[in-house]
Design an enzyme around this catalytic site. Structure first.
Site, short mmCIF file in Angstrom:
data_model
loop_
_atom_site.label_atom_id
_atom_site.label_comp_id
_atom_site.label_asym_id
_atom_site.label_seq_id
_atom_site.Cartn_x
_atom_site.Cartn_y
_atom_site.Cartn_z
N HIS A 72 7.68 2.39 -18.25
CA HIS A 72 7.87 1.75 -17.21
C HIS A 72 7.29 0.33 -17.43
O HIS A 72 6.26 0.15 -18.38
CB HIS A 72 6.73 2.48 -16.09
CG HIS A 72 7.38 3.82 -15.59
ND1 HIS A 72 7.43 4.12 -14.41
CD2 HIS A 72 8.63 4.58 -16.38
CE1 HIS A 72 8.07 5.21 -13.90
NE2 HIS A 72 8.70 5.43 -15.25
N TYR A 200 1.53 4.02 -6.09
CA TYR A 200 0.20 4.32 -5.47
C TYR A 200 0.20 3.97 -3.85
O TYR A 200 0.08 2.82 -3.58
CB TYR A 200 -0.90 3.67 -6.43
CG TYR A 200 -0.96 4.16 -7.75
CD1 TYR A 200 -0.12 4.01 -8.69
CD2 TYR A 200 -1.89 5.16 -8.11
CE1 TYR A 200 -0.19 4.33 -9.82
CE2 TYR A 200 -2.25 5.63 -9.36
CZ TYR A 200 -1.18 5.12 -10.22
OH TYR A 200 -1.45 5.60 -11.52
N PRO A 291 -8.55 11.02 -11.81
CA PRO A 291 -7.12 10.77 -12.23
C PRO A 291 -6.52 9.40 -11.80
O PRO A 291 -5.44 9.14 -12.37
CB PRO A 291 -6.45 11.89 -11.96
CG PRO A 291 -7.05 12.65 -10.88
CD PRO A 291 -8.52 12.13 -11.08
N LYS A 295 -6.34 7.79 -17.11
CA LYS A 295 -7.06 7.50 -18.25
C LYS A 295 -7.55 8.78 -19.41
O LYS A 295 -7.91 8.29 -20.36
CB LYS A 295 -8.43 6.59 -18.11
CG LYS A 295 -7.98 5.40 -17.61
CD LYS A 295 -7.39 4.43 -18.54
CE LYS A 295 -7.09 3.07 -18.29
NZ LYS A 295 -5.74 2.75 -18.72
N TYR A 382 -4.86 -0.98 -16.67
CA TYR A 382 -4.08 0.10 -16.43
C TYR A 382 -3.37 0.28 -17.64
O TYR A 382 -2.99 1.59 -18.29
CB TYR A 382 -3.19 -0.25 -15.33
CG TYR A 382 -2.16 1.06 -14.75
CD1 TYR A 382 -2.88 1.75 -13.91
CD2 TYR A 382 -1.04 1.06 -15.33
CE1 TYR A 382 -2.15 2.99 -13.46
CE2 TYR A 382 -0.29 2.22 -14.75
CZ TYR A 382 -0.91 2.97 -13.75
OH TYR A 382 -0.15 4.10 -13.42
P1 RFL Z 1 -8.48 19.71 -22.89
O1 RFL Z 1 -7.07 19.12 -22.64
O2 RFL Z 1 -9.03 20.16 -21.99
O3 RFL Z 1 -8.58 20.74 -24.14
C1 RFL Z 1 -9.40 21.34 -24.40
C2 RFL Z 1 -9.34 22.52 -25.19
O4 RFL Z 1 -10.21 23.44 -25.56
C3 RFL Z 1 -9.96 24.63 -25.28
N1 RFL Z 1 -11.48 25.44 -25.34
C4 RFL Z 1 -11.81 26.08 -26.25
N2 RFL Z 1 -11.27 26.15 -27.51
C5 RFL Z 1 -11.96 27.12 -28.17
N3 RFL Z 1 -13.33 27.64 -27.67
C6 RFL Z 1 -13.74 27.62 -26.78
N4 RFL Z 1 -15.15 27.89 -26.10
C7 RFL Z 1 -12.82 26.52 -25.66
N5 RFL Z 1 -13.17 26.10 -24.33
C8 RFL Z 1 -12.13 25.24 -24.19
C9 RFL Z 1 -9.03 24.47 -24.21
O5 RFL Z 1 -8.56 25.93 -23.73
C10 RFL Z 1 -8.30 23.38 -24.30
O6 RFL Z 1 -7.16 23.95 -24.94
O7 RFL Z 1 -9.27 18.37 -23.27
P2 RFL Z 1 -9.03 17.09 -24.42
O8 RFL Z 1 -8.13 17.54 -25.78
O9 RFL Z 1 -10.09 16.29 -24.33
O10 RFL Z 1 -7.84 16.20 -23.30
C11 RFL Z 1 -8.29 15.82 -22.06
C12 RFL Z 1 -6.95 15.84 -21.13
O11 RFL Z 1 -6.53 16.83 -20.98
C13 RFL Z 1 -7.42 15.41 -19.70
O12 RFL Z 1 -8.42 14.29 -19.81
C14 RFL Z 1 -6.30 14.86 -18.83
O13 RFL Z 1 -5.44 15.77 -18.42
C15 RFL Z 1 -6.62 14.11 -17.60
N6 RFL Z 1 -5.61 13.56 -16.69
C16 RFL Z 1 -4.77 12.41 -16.88
N7 RFL Z 1 -5.18 11.76 -18.16
C17 RFL Z 1 -4.20 10.52 -18.48
O14 RFL Z 1 -4.54 10.05 -19.30
N8 RFL Z 1 -3.38 10.28 -17.71
C18 RFL Z 1 -2.98 11.03 -16.47
O15 RFL Z 1 -1.91 10.71 -15.91
C19 RFL Z 1 -3.74 12.03 -16.07
N9 RFL Z 1 -3.49 12.80 -15.14
C20 RFL Z 1 -5.25 14.42 -15.50
C21 RFL Z 1 -4.24 14.04 -14.60
C22 RFL Z 1 -5.88 15.74 -15.23
C23 RFL Z 1 -5.57 16.21 -14.19
N10 RFL Z 1 -6.13 17.52 -14.03
C24 RFL Z 1 -5.52 18.80 -13.73
C25 RFL Z 1 -7.33 17.92 -14.75
C26 RFL Z 1 -3.90 14.57 -13.69
C27 RFL Z 1 -4.41 15.97 -13.46
C28 RFL Z 1 -3.97 16.45 -12.11
C1 PHB Z 2 1.13 11.76 -13.52
O1 PHB Z 2 2.20 11.50 -13.71
O2 PHB Z 2 0.81 13.00 -13.51
C2 PHB Z 2 -0.19 10.83 -13.24
C3 PHB Z 2 0.53 9.43 -13.31
C4 PHB Z 2 -0.53 8.54 -12.81
C5 PHB Z 2 -1.84 8.83 -12.54
C6 PHB Z 2 -2.28 10.21 -12.41
C7 PHB Z 2 -1.07 11.32 -12.97
O3 PHB Z 2 -2.81 7.92 -12.23
#
Ligand code: RFL
Ligand code: PHB
Length: 391
Positions: A72, A200, A291, A295, A382
């Site tokens: 994008h 957005y 979110p 980031k 962004y």
């Molecule tokens: P994770 O992905 O949580 O991975 C951590 C891993 O550790 C495991 N774990 C353990 N393993 C061994 N022993 C233990 N005691 C443990 N405890 C936990 C877990 O099972 C897991 O597999 O952390 P990591 O690697 O730091 O990654 C971070 C990302 O996952 C997170 O920041 C993003 O998903 C946030 N996020 C977004 N980030 C973006 O950059 N762009 C986005 O568009 C974006 N959208 C989002 C998001 C997060 C969302 N939610 C549901 C929180 C949208 C949503 C809705």
């Molecule tokens: C997504 O595609 O899940 C997404 C995109 C942008 C955001 C958050 C989530 O700011």
């Protein structure tokens, strides 16, 4: 058992770190509490910054991303039926890519296993010990047997609810936290996105976001109160609310079967420093962003980019300068992302401040629409500041 780096958590941070280290000939063991299927299907982020995509390519895991990722060059800001386009690529020379986090995780796991690296799923009772000594240990149970892993360094990549951060003695960390009084209800839908780029949307009733996963799958989010329960949001109610909040003349959100539905609370959280002795925290284990700025995953990847480089210097020349500077350097980008995520959240959500606050938000959106400087600042944050820009 003995290894060089013990990595707790096989999310984006832990898996990327394992590949970065393997590339430099540094051995690691990854332990993950969930099953492989669980981590490969956990629906979360979707937006990858330019830097993240570049690093995945450098690590040799960009092939499917290049084929299936959606590039994008702008985003839309919508309010009161009017839409502005922020020209990301024209303003910054950089782009973003939509590719589900679970797809990134699948590609990283496949690469790790292909190279024969240790990766243990379904471990339990994980504990970290002797973090202030030269030989820290990780103990856990795997396939019913107690294991002890001795190492030089522990990488705490186990997310916000992991065990590494709470294992640091009291008084070492300073926590900064802000919990927003709302969350996001997110859905995945079998329907072609009715938009070419992310929308957005500001609305008096609350924020909404139209994003996507593929030409056939849409992803949409709605701001909901922090006490919202998923049972109170039948599909019909979600569609009505999305059609109202995203409305624009002669245009509608494409509806279809909803096959995933969940509510995520919103918080900003940082611990400082991101290190204690031989334990280094990376990703959500050390910080959470709302979110709205997309980031979280990108910050996790940036942390391990720095940590991987610091460990490489340490093993290669015995230089600990990179490791000593890790927390300071990582936190600079963490706080930049905190500020940007907070800015986007405050710009677009109903914060409960009433009519005066809404007028300010609309004035800010107008400013972005009319001023190249305002749009440029949003765009630069962004797409992500270049990795070389000392952030
Ligand atoms: P994770 O992905 O949580 O991975 C951590 C891993 O550790 C495991 N774990 C353990 N393993 C061994 N022993 C233990 N005691 C443990 N405890 C936990 C877990 O099972 C897991 O597999 O952390 P990591 O690697 O730091 O990654 C971070 C990302 O996952 C997170 O920041 C993003 O998903 C946030 N996020 C977004 N980030 C973006 O950059 N762009 C986005 O568009 C974006 N959208 C989002 C998001 C997060 C969302 N939610 C549901 C929180 C949208 C949503 C809705
Ligand atoms: C997504 O595609 O899940 C997404 C995109 C942008 C955001 C958050 C989530 O700011």
């Amino acid at each position: 058992m003995r290894t060089q780096v013990a990595i707790v958590g096989a999310g984006p941070a832990g898996l990327t770190l394992a590949l970065l280290l393997a590339r430099e000939g540094i051995e690691s063991v990854l332990v993950e509490s969930r099953t492989r299927a669980y981590v490969e299907h956990r629906v979360r982020a979707g937006l990858l910054e330019h830097n993240t995509v570049q690093l995945l390519h450098e690590l040799g895991v960009g092939e499917r991303l290049a084929r299936e990722g959606l590039e994008h060059h702008g985003i839309y800001l919508r309010r009161q039926g009017r839409t502005e386009r922020v020209r990301l690529t024209e303003l910054t020379g950089r782009r973003i890519t939509i590719y589900g986090q679970q797809e990134v995780v699948k590609d990283l796991i496949a690469a790790r296993l292909e190279h024969g690296g240790a990766l243990h799923f379904e471990v339990s009772n994980v504990e970290v010990h002797d973090l202030d000594r030269e030989r820290p240990r990780v103990t856990y149970t795997h396939k019913g047997a107690a294991q002890e892993l001795e190492c030089d360094v522990v990488a705490g990549c186990d997310g916000f609810h992991g065990v590494c951060r709470p294992s640091i003695p009291d008084g070492v960390l300073t926590e900064y936290e802000y919990v927003y009084p709302f969350g996001w209800l997110g859905i995945l839908v079998e329907a072609a996105p009715a938009t070419d780029e992310l929308i957005y949307a500001w609305h008096e009733r609350g924020f909404s976001l139209y994003t996507m996963r593929s030409p056939q799958i849409s992803r949409l989010y709605l701001q909901v109160p922090d006490d919202a329960r998923i049972e109170d949001w039948p599909d019909q109610r979600i569609w009505e609310e999305l059609q109202i909040r995203l409305a624009s003349d002669g245009w509608r959100v494409n509806e279809g079967p909803i096959f995933e539905k969940g509510i995520t609370p919103m918080r900003s959280f940082v611990v400082e420093p991101m290190q204690y002795g031989r334990l280094f925290l990376a990703g959500d284990a050390a910080h959470i962003v709302p979110p709205t700025g997309a980031k979280g995953l990108n910050l996790a990847v940036n942390d391990v980019r720095l940590l991987g480089a610091a460990l490489t210097d340490w093993y290669r020349d015995g230089s600990s300068a990179g490791l000593e500077a890790y927390s300071h350097n990582a936190l600079r980008r963490v706080w930049r992302a905190q500020d940007f995520s907070n800015y986007m959240t405050q710009l677009l959500h109903d914060l409960g401040g009433g009519a005066f606050e809404r007028r300010l938000q609309l004035a800010r959106i107008d400013y972005i629409a009319r001023s190249e400087a305002a749009a440029g600042s949003l765009a630069e944050n962004y797409v992500g500041l270049p990795a070389a820009a000392d952030f």
